[in-house]
Design a protein around this motif. Sequence first.
Motif, PDB file in Angstrom:
ATOM      1  N   GLY A  25       0.810  -1.217   0.000  1.00 17.83           N
ATOM      2  CA  GLY A  25       0.000   0.000   0.000  1.00 17.83           C
ATOM      3  C   GLY A  25       0.834   1.253   0.000  1.00 17.83           C
ATOM      4  O   GLY A  25       0.501   2.243  -0.664  1.00 17.83           O
ATOM      5  N   LEU A  26       1.965   1.223   0.718  1.00 16.30           N
ATOM      6  CA  LEU A  26       2.850   2.389   0.766  1.00 16.30           C
ATOM      7  C   LEU A  26       3.418   2.705  -0.613  1.00 16.30           C
ATOM      8  O   LEU A  26       3.411   3.863  -1.052  1.00 16.30           O
ATOM      9  CB  LEU A  26       3.994   2.130   1.752  1.00 16.30           C
ATOM     10  CG  LEU A  26       5.098   3.196   1.790  1.00 16.30           C
ATOM     11  CD1 LEU A  26       4.551   4.531   2.280  1.00 16.30           C
ATOM     12  CD2 LEU A  26       6.249   2.741   2.695  1.00 16.30           C
ATOM     13  N   PHE A  27       3.892   1.685  -1.313  1.00 18.97           N
ATOM     14  CA  PHE A  27       4.495   1.919  -2.626  1.00 18.97           C
ATOM     15  C   PHE A  27       3.445   2.341  -3.652  1.00 18.97           C
ATOM     16  O   PHE A  27       3.684   3.247  -4.452  1.00 18.97           O
ATOM     17  CB  PHE A  27       5.223   0.667  -3.108  1.00 18.97           C
ATOM     18  CG  PHE A  27       6.612   0.546  -2.557  1.00 18.97           C
ATOM     19  CD1 PHE A  27       7.613   1.403  -2.958  1.00 18.97           C
ATOM     20  CD2 PHE A  27       6.915  -0.429  -1.617  1.00 18.97           C
ATOM     21  CE1 PHE A  27       8.899   1.299  -2.442  1.00 18.97           C
ATOM     22  CE2 PHE A  27       8.194  -0.544  -1.098  1.00 18.97           C
ATOM     23  CZ  PHE A  27       9.189   0.320  -1.512  1.00 18.97           C
ATOM     24  N   PHE A  28       2.278   1.700  -3.634  1.00 15.61           N
ATOM     25  CA  PHE A  28       1.258   2.065  -4.617  1.00 15.61           C
ATOM     26  C   PHE A  28       0.674   3.439  -4.294  1.00 15.61           C
ATOM     27  O   PHE A  28       0.427   4.247  -5.194  1.00 15.61           O
ATOM     28  CB  PHE A  28       0.150   1.014  -4.658  1.00 15.61           C
ATOM     29  CG  PHE A  28      -0.846   1.255  -5.763  1.00 15.61           C
ATOM     30  CD1 PHE A  28      -0.441   1.240  -7.093  1.00 15.61           C
ATOM     31  CD2 PHE A  28      -2.178   1.510  -5.474  1.00 15.61           C
ATOM     32  CE1 PHE A  28      -1.356   1.479  -8.111  1.00 15.61           C
ATOM     33  CE2 PHE A  28      -3.094   1.742  -6.483  1.00 15.61           C
ATOM     34  CZ  PHE A  28      -2.686   1.721  -7.807  1.00 15.61           C
ATOM     35  N   GLY A  29       0.456   3.707  -3.008  1.00 17.98           N
ATOM     36  CA  GLY A  29      -0.012   5.039  -2.627  1.00 17.98           C
ATOM     37  C   GLY A  29       1.005   6.111  -2.964  1.00 17.98           C
ATOM     38  O   GLY A  29       0.661   7.190  -3.455  1.00 17.98           O
ATOM     39  N   GLY A  30       2.298   5.814  -2.708  1.00 18.83           N
ATOM     40  CA  GLY A  30       3.346   6.766  -3.074  1.00 18.83           C
ATOM     41  C   GLY A  30       3.386   7.014  -4.561  1.00 18.83           C
ATOM     42  O   GLY A  30       3.603   8.148  -5.020  1.00 18.83           O
ATOM     43  N   TYR A  31       3.160   5.954  -5.345  1.00 22.57           N
ATOM     44  CA  TYR A  31       3.118   6.126  -6.806  1.00 22.57           C
ATOM     45  C   TYR A  31       1.975   7.051  -7.219  1.00 22.57           C
ATOM     46  O   TYR A  31       2.165   7.951  -8.051  1.00 22.57           O
ATOM     47  CB  TYR A  31       2.958   4.763  -7.482  1.00 22.57           C
ATOM     48  CG  TYR A  31       2.414   4.847  -8.875  1.00 22.57           C
ATOM     49  CD1 TYR A  31       3.190   5.356  -9.920  1.00 22.57           C
ATOM     50  CD2 TYR A  31       1.112   4.442  -9.164  1.00 22.57           C
ATOM     51  CE1 TYR A  31       2.676   5.449 -11.207  1.00 22.57           C
ATOM     52  CE2 TYR A  31       0.599   4.529 -10.438  1.00 22.57           C
ATOM     53  CZ  TYR A  31       1.388   5.026 -11.459  1.00 22.57           C
ATOM     54  OH  TYR A  31       0.877   5.129 -12.725  1.00 22.57           O
TER      55      TYR A  31
END
Length: 335
Positions: A10-16
Motif C-alpha cells: 500500500g505504501l508503494f502504490f499510494g506513493g506512486y
Amino acid sequence: MDLAWYALLGLFFGGYLVLAGYDYGVGLLLARGGAPAARRATLTALGPFFLGNEVWLVAAMGILFGAFPMLEGELLSGCYPAVAGALTGVILVTAGVQLRSRPTDERIRARWDRVVVIGSALAALGWGVLLAALLQGVPRQADGHVDGVSHLATPFAAAAGLAMVTLVAVHGATFLTLRLPAADAAVVGRTARRLVPVALTAVAAATVVGLLSSRVRDAVQRPAVAVLLPVLLVAALLAARAALVRRRPGWALLATGATLALPVVLVGAALWPYVLVSTTDASASLTVTDAAASAPTLRLLGWVALPLLPALLGFQAMCWWVFRGRTDGRAPVYW
C-alpha cells in the motif's frame, strides 16, 4: 509478516499515485491548450521528477508479484481492462512527453500533447476503476478464478474512476503553483481553485453511488472505515483550497497528495482481513494471508526491500531538494 508486506504494498502504490499523480494532472491540464511556450513551460516544470516517479509503480508491481503472487494473478485476469488501460496511459504519457520535444513543427507537438492528455486520463481512470473494483468485490469462483470482467462496468466503478481523474487534475494544478514562475503560478492557482468544487462534486457522486450499491455494502468488511474515506477526501480538498487562497502551495500540495494516498490506505483497511471479496461465493474470498507467499519467500524478499525503501525515499527527497525552486530560479513561499 503478511500485514507488514500488505502495508508495504500500500505504501508503494499510494506513493506512486501521489507522485505520478501530479504527472498525470499536469498532462490533463494540457487540454486547456494555450500558447506553445506555455505548454512547454508546463512540461519543463515537470521534467526533473517525471521518470523518477514511475519507479514507485515498478516497486509496487515487484512487491505484488513477489509477495502476493495469487493476488497478482487474480488482479491481472479479473481486472484486466482497468490495469491494461492504466498501463497504456502510463506508456502514452511517457512517450508523449519525451517525443514532443523532437519535432520543430508546433502542429506535431500539439498532437503529442493530445497523446499526453489521453494517456493521463487513461492512467487516472484505470487506477480509479481498479480501486473501485477492490472495494465493491469481484466474482471470484470456488475454483479460485475471477469470472469475467463485467464487474468493472458498474456505476460505482465509473463514478470512482471519474473522481480519480478530477483528484489528479487538482493535484497537477497545485503542483504547478510550486514550480512555475510567480505570474504563471497565480493563473494556474486560480485553475486549481476552480477544480476543487469539481472534485468535491465527483467525490460526492461516487459516495452516493457507493452507498446505493449493494455490491459495495456487501463487500466492505469495516463500514466505518469506508465512510471515513469520503469524509477525509472532502476535508483534504477543502484544506487544499484554503491553502491555495492563502498562497501556501506547499500545504496545498500536501493536501491534494493526501487525496490520492487516502483511497489506497482506506480501501485496504475497509477490506481487511480480505484483499479480494467474492460477490458470488463467500468462501472464495481471498484473505491477505492466503494471498501472501510463503514465510521463507517473504523473508528473502525482505533483504531486497529493506534497502529499497530508504533508497527510493532518499532519491525523491534529493530531487525535491535540488529542484525545489521555480523554473525561473526563484524560491516559492511553500508554507
